[in-house]
Scaffold this motif. Sequence first.
Motif, PDB file in Angstrom:
ATOM      1  N   HIS A 161     -10.218  14.662  -9.276  1.00 38.21           N
ATOM      2  CA  HIS A 161     -11.658  14.491  -9.490  1.00 38.21           C
ATOM      3  C   HIS A 161     -12.293  13.783  -8.291  1.00 38.21           C
ATOM      4  CE1 HIS A 161     -15.234  12.323 -10.989  1.00 38.21           C
ATOM      5  NE2 HIS A 161     -15.456  13.462 -11.605  1.00 38.21           N
ATOM      6  N   ASP A 162     -11.649  12.723  -7.813  1.00 41.00           N
ATOM      7  CA  ASP A 162     -12.190  11.976  -6.674  1.00 41.00           C
ATOM      8  C   ASP A 162     -12.207  12.819  -5.405  1.00 41.00           C
ATOM      9  OD1 ASP A 162     -12.636   9.815  -8.295  1.00 41.00           O
ATOM     10  OD2 ASP A 162     -10.970   8.618  -7.506  1.00 41.00           O
ATOM     11  N   LEU A 163     -11.181  13.624  -5.190  1.00 40.96           N
ATOM     12  CA  LEU A 163     -11.157  14.457  -3.991  1.00 40.96           C
ATOM     13  C   LEU A 163     -12.293  15.476  -4.020  1.00 40.96           C
ATOM     14  CD1 LEU A 163      -9.675  14.894  -1.334  1.00 40.96           C
ATOM     15  CD2 LEU A 163      -8.199  16.539  -2.511  1.00 40.96           C
ATOM     16  N   GLU A 164     -12.531  16.083  -5.173  1.00 37.52           N
ATOM     17  CA  GLU A 164     -13.649  17.018  -5.304  1.00 37.52           C
ATOM     18  C   GLU A 164     -14.990  16.307  -5.114  1.00 37.52           C
ATOM     19  OE1 GLU A 164     -13.718  20.354  -5.335  1.00 37.52           O
ATOM     20  OE2 GLU A 164     -11.592  20.050  -4.930  1.00 37.52           O
ATOM     21  N   THR A 165     -15.099  15.093  -5.641  1.00 36.71           N
ATOM     22  CA  THR A 165     -16.321  14.299  -5.472  1.00 36.71           C
ATOM     23  C   THR A 165     -16.545  13.977  -3.992  1.00 36.71           C
ATOM     24  OG1 THR A 165     -16.102  13.369  -7.681  1.00 36.71           O
ATOM     25  CG2 THR A 165     -17.479  12.153  -6.129  1.00 36.71           C
ATOM     26  N   ALA A 166     -15.483  13.632  -3.285  1.00 33.86           N
ATOM     27  CA  ALA A 166     -15.591  13.342  -1.852  1.00 33.86           C
ATOM     28  C   ALA A 166     -16.109  14.562  -1.096  1.00 33.86           C
ATOM     29  CB  ALA A 166     -14.239  12.897  -1.297  1.00 33.86           C
ATOM     30  N   LYS A 167     -15.605  15.728  -1.436  1.00 34.80           N
ATOM     31  CA  LYS A 167     -16.055  16.960  -0.773  1.00 34.80           C
ATOM     32  C   LYS A 167     -17.525  17.242  -1.095  1.00 34.80           C
ATOM     33  CE  LYS A 167     -11.439  18.945  -0.694  1.00 34.80           C
ATOM     34  NZ  LYS A 167     -10.542  19.968  -1.262  1.00 34.80           N
ATOM     35  N   VAL A 224     -14.670   7.642  -1.230  1.00 30.53           N
ATOM     36  CA  VAL A 224     -14.113   8.300  -2.416  1.00 30.53           C
ATOM     37  C   VAL A 224     -12.837   9.064  -2.058  1.00 30.53           C
ATOM     38  CG1 VAL A 224     -14.576   9.943  -4.279  1.00 30.53           C
ATOM     39  CG2 VAL A 224     -16.356   8.354  -3.558  1.00 30.53           C
ATOM     40  N   ALA A 225     -12.760   9.600  -0.851  1.00 32.92           N
ATOM     41  CA  ALA A 225     -11.521  10.261  -0.419  1.00 32.92           C
ATOM     42  C   ALA A 225     -10.380   9.248  -0.364  1.00 32.92           C
ATOM     43  CB  ALA A 225     -11.721  10.932   0.937  1.00 32.92           C
ATOM     44  N   HIS A 226     -10.695   8.018   0.064  1.00 35.71           N
ATOM     45  CA  HIS A 226      -9.687   6.946   0.026  1.00 35.71           C
ATOM     46  C   HIS A 226      -9.195   6.752  -1.405  1.00 35.71           C
ATOM     47  CE1 HIS A 226      -8.715   2.797  -1.070  1.00 35.71           C
ATOM     48  NE2 HIS A 226      -7.988   2.817   0.033  1.00 35.71           N
ATOM     49  N   LEU A 227     -10.123   6.735  -2.369  1.00 36.47           N
ATOM     50  CA  LEU A 227      -9.737   6.566  -3.773  1.00 36.47           C
ATOM     51  C   LEU A 227      -8.831   7.707  -4.247  1.00 36.47           C
ATOM     52  CD1 LEU A 227     -13.107   5.366  -5.379  1.00 36.47           C
ATOM     53  CD2 LEU A 227     -11.100   3.978  -4.790  1.00 36.47           C
ATOM     54  N   ALA A 228      -9.110   8.915  -3.780  1.00 33.64           N
ATOM     55  CA  ALA A 228      -8.268  10.055  -4.159  1.00 33.64           C
ATOM     56  C   ALA A 228      -6.831   9.852  -3.679  1.00 33.64           C
ATOM     57  CB  ALA A 228      -8.845  11.348  -3.584  1.00 33.64           C
ATOM     58  N   THR A 244      -7.301   3.174   4.606  1.00 32.91           N
ATOM     59  CA  THR A 244      -7.435   1.980   3.769  1.00 32.91           C
ATOM     60  C   THR A 244      -8.674   1.186   4.160  1.00 32.91           C
ATOM     61  OG1 THR A 244      -5.055   1.834   3.304  1.00 32.91           O
ATOM     62  CG2 THR A 244      -6.330  -0.202   3.094  1.00 32.91           C
ATOM     63  N   GLU A 245      -8.991   1.179   5.448  1.00 32.38           N
ATOM     64  CA  GLU A 245     -10.173   0.456   5.922  1.00 32.38           C
ATOM     65  C   GLU A 245     -11.471   1.022   5.352  1.00 32.38           C
ATOM     66  OE1 GLU A 245     -10.365  -2.419   7.846  1.00 32.38           O
ATOM     67  OE2 GLU A 245      -8.243  -2.427   7.320  1.00 32.38           O
ATOM     68  N   PHE A 246     -11.481   2.308   4.983  1.00 30.62           N
ATOM     69  CA  PHE A 246     -12.692   2.900   4.405  1.00 30.62           C
ATOM     70  C   PHE A 246     -13.060   2.195   3.104  1.00 30.62           C
ATOM     71  CE2 PHE A 246     -11.504   7.277   6.367  1.00 30.62           C
ATOM     72  CZ  PHE A 246     -11.759   6.781   7.624  1.00 30.62           C
ATOM     73  N   ASN A 247     -12.064   1.724   2.395  1.00 35.07           N
ATOM     74  CA  ASN A 247     -12.302   0.997   1.154  1.00 35.07           C
ATOM     75  C   ASN A 247     -13.018  -0.318   1.422  1.00 35.07           C
ATOM     76  OD1 ASN A 247     -11.848   0.296  -1.708  1.00 35.07           O
ATOM     77  ND2 ASN A 247     -10.539  -1.254  -0.806  1.00 35.07           N
ATOM     78  N   PHE A 294     -17.031  12.919  12.488  1.00 36.60           N
ATOM     79  CA  PHE A 294     -16.070  11.880  12.143  1.00 36.60           C
ATOM     80  C   PHE A 294     -15.557  12.084  10.718  1.00 36.60           C
ATOM     81  CE2 PHE A 294     -15.052   7.711  10.342  1.00 36.60           C
ATOM     82  CZ  PHE A 294     -14.252   7.135  11.321  1.00 36.60           C
ATOM     83  N   ALA A 295     -16.486  12.265   9.791  1.00 32.67           N
ATOM     84  CA  ALA A 295     -16.111  12.424   8.389  1.00 32.67           C
ATOM     85  C   ALA A 295     -15.329  13.711   8.166  1.00 32.67           C
ATOM     86  CB  ALA A 295     -17.352  12.394   7.503  1.00 32.67           C
ATOM     87  N   ASP A 296     -15.750  14.786   8.806  1.00 31.04           N
ATOM     88  CA  ASP A 296     -15.055  16.063   8.658  1.00 31.04           C
ATOM     89  C   ASP A 296     -13.613  15.955   9.138  1.00 31.04           C
ATOM     90  OD1 ASP A 296     -15.051  18.966   8.087  1.00 31.04           O
ATOM     91  OD2 ASP A 296     -14.797  19.140  10.267  1.00 31.04           O
ATOM     92  N   SER A 297     -13.417  15.315  10.272  1.00 31.36           N
ATOM     93  CA  SER A 297     -12.070  15.145  10.818  1.00 31.36           C
ATOM     94  C   SER A 297     -11.178  14.372   9.844  1.00 31.36           C
ATOM     95  CB  SER A 297     -12.153  14.420  12.161  1.00 31.36           C
ATOM     96  OG  SER A 297     -10.863  14.102  12.630  1.00 31.36           O
ATOM     97  N   TYR A 298     -11.706  13.272   9.330  1.00 27.08           N
ATOM     98  CA  TYR A 298     -10.907  12.478   8.392  1.00 27.08           C
ATOM     99  C   TYR A 298     -10.693  13.197   7.073  1.00 27.08           C
ATOM    100  CZ  TYR A 298     -10.002   8.257  10.997  1.00 27.08           C
ATOM    101  OH  TYR A 298      -9.501   7.358  11.909  1.00 27.08           O
ATOM    102  N   LEU A 299     -11.706  13.868   6.560  1.00 30.34           N
ATOM    103  CA  LEU A 299     -11.535  14.580   5.282  1.00 30.34           C
ATOM    104  C   LEU A 299     -10.469  15.663   5.387  1.00 30.34           C
ATOM    105  CD1 LEU A 299     -15.052  14.992   3.643  1.00 30.34           C
ATOM    106  CD2 LEU A 299     -13.062  13.781   2.747  1.00 30.34           C
TER     107      LEU A 299
END
Length: 133
Positions: free
Chosen positions: A17-23, A37-41, A88-91, A111-116
């Motif tokens: 759910h979190d990964l889909e929310t991040a996207k 939210v991707a960190h949470l996933a 982890t730092e994103f948190n 930046f976000a696309d690369s990390y995602l």
Amino acid sequence: MMTKDDHIRYWLEASKHDLETAKSMFRSRHFDWSLFVAHLALEKILKAMWVKNNTSNAPPRTHNLIRLAEGAHLDITEEQKVFLGEVTEFNIETRYTEAKRDFYKLCTEEFADSYLRRINEVYEWIESNLSKA
């Protein structure tokens, strides 16, 4: 009472759910929150793996992805460890006012696309390890 499999399923479903929310947040151009939210996933799928590979059904209450991966007995490379440390730092960076402002400025679409993309790859790798007997 929840079984070990119930606990694993709980963490896995929450992580998906979190990964889909991040996207979705990325598509909405909320790049900083997308990475949070991707960190949470990743955190939640690592907690599923932790439950699978330990006797306790209660993973540690931590957001530290390296600690969770090591506690889940995942064989992570040094490169993966560095990456998990960065994520982890994103948190932290989305929670505290001054860091939040700096993180927001850092979170361009590129930046976000690369990390995602990299988070998704690591997520899929953990998921494949989770499904192994």
